[in-house]
Design a protein around this motif. Structure first.
Motif, PDB file in Angstrom:
ATOM      1  N   ASN A 223       0.728  -1.198   0.016  1.00 44.03           N
ATOM      2  CA  ASN A 223       0.140   0.247   0.008  1.00 44.03           C
ATOM      3  C   ASN A 223       0.901   1.200   0.144  1.00 44.03           C
ATOM      4  OD1 ASN A 223      -2.735  -1.096  -0.122  1.00 44.03           O
ATOM      5  ND2 ASN A 223      -2.636  -1.394   2.102  1.00 44.03           N
ATOM      6  N   GLY A 224       2.317   1.181   0.119  1.00 46.75           N
ATOM      7  CA  GLY A 224       3.071   2.360   0.071  1.00 46.75           C
ATOM      8  C   GLY A 224       3.189   3.018   1.374  1.00 46.75           C
ATOM      9  N   THR A 225       2.612   2.365   2.538  1.00 47.19           N
ATOM     10  CA  THR A 225       2.454   2.921   3.687  1.00 47.19           C
ATOM     11  C   THR A 225       3.588   2.478   4.866  1.00 47.19           C
ATOM     12  OG1 THR A 225       1.054   1.615   4.778  1.00 47.19           O
ATOM     13  CG2 THR A 225       0.103   3.820   3.756  1.00 47.19           C
ATOM     14  N   ASN A 226       4.524   1.723   4.419  1.00 45.83           N
ATOM     15  CA  ASN A 226       5.650   1.153   5.175  1.00 45.83           C
ATOM     16  C   ASN A 226       6.765   1.799   4.771  1.00 45.83           C
ATOM     17  OD1 ASN A 226       7.834  -0.238   6.191  1.00 45.83           O
ATOM     18  ND2 ASN A 226       7.117  -2.193   5.824  1.00 45.83           N
ATOM     19  N   PRO A 227       7.384   3.029   5.606  1.00 49.63           N
ATOM     20  CA  PRO A 227       8.213   3.717   5.175  1.00 49.63           C
ATOM     21  C   PRO A 227       9.637   3.275   5.377  1.00 49.63           C
ATOM     22  CG  PRO A 227       7.660   4.336   7.444  1.00 49.63           C
ATOM     23  CD  PRO A 227       6.744   3.107   6.994  1.00 49.63           C
ATOM     24  N   ASN A 228      10.014   2.112   5.627  1.00 54.17           N
ATOM     25  CA  ASN A 228      11.251   1.359   5.914  1.00 54.17           C
ATOM     26  C   ASN A 228      11.440   0.134   4.964  1.00 54.17           C
ATOM     27  OD1 ASN A 228      11.617   2.708   8.149  1.00 54.17           O
ATOM     28  ND2 ASN A 228      10.542   1.297   9.389  1.00 54.17           N
ATOM     29  N   MET A 229      10.301  -0.255   4.250  1.00 59.12           N
ATOM     30  CA  MET A 229      10.906  -1.469   3.298  1.00 59.12           C
ATOM     31  C   MET A 229       9.661  -1.481   2.164  1.00 59.12           C
ATOM     32  SD  MET A 229      11.844  -4.669   5.625  1.00 59.12           S
ATOM     33  CE  MET A 229      10.702  -4.538   7.065  1.00 59.12           C
TER      34      MET A 229
END
Length: 157
Positions: free
Chosen positions: A65-71
């Motif tokens: 969803n593009g909401t994991n800023p780290n991976m």
């Protein structure tokens, strides 16, 4: 029988139980909500694999969803899945033109995770993915000793 005799009998009985139970009885106090030993062992056995699959699924969903800023999704898969499983999932995605983790072309709206059982050193954890009015069950296999997820499949037929 007098009250004193009853109390003495109860004390002797408790002492006998303590002596027979050994040091395990005097270990860490039971937590509120603890169950009998077999259930507690099964619950402990289930909790780690369920937590691992839940962490993987949630981080993967956020990455897609593009909401994991780290991976990104590939990095999440590399962290949680074995290289062999990743290779099989890549082949599945190519053959099915769908996301190999979600087993679908779209992203689930929610999920439920449950422990299904264990054997041969592995736990089976089932993720039920909810897509509006339909669901898909995806079965995961996780080593009881820890480590990366070793398998991910459609529900057995």
């Amino acid at each position: 029988m007098s009250h004193r005799t009853k109390v003495r009998g109860a004390v002797v009985g408790v002492c006998a139980v303590v002596l027979l139970a050994g040091p395990g009885l005097l270990s860490a106090p039971a937590q509120a909500g603890d169950r009998t030993a077999p259930n507690a062992v099964a619950e402990t056995r289930a909790s780690k694999p369920v937590a691992q699959v839940t962490r993987f699924f949630d981080q993967y969903l956020e990455a897609v969803n593009g909401t994991n800023p780290n991976m990104n999704p590939t990095e999440v898969r590399n962290e949680f899945l074995t290289p062999q499983l990743n290779a099989r999932l890549d082949a599945w995605a190519e053959a099915n033109d769908a996301d190999p983790v979600f087993r679908a072309q779209n992203v689930p709206q929610s999920r439920d995770v449950r422990y299904e059982g264990s054997g041969a050193g592995h736990a089976t954890v089932v993720v039920t993915e909810h897509f509006g009015g339909s669901t898909i069950d995806v079965w995961y296999q996780v080593p009881l000793s820890g480590g990366r997820i070793t398998d991910l499949r459609d529900a057995p037929q």
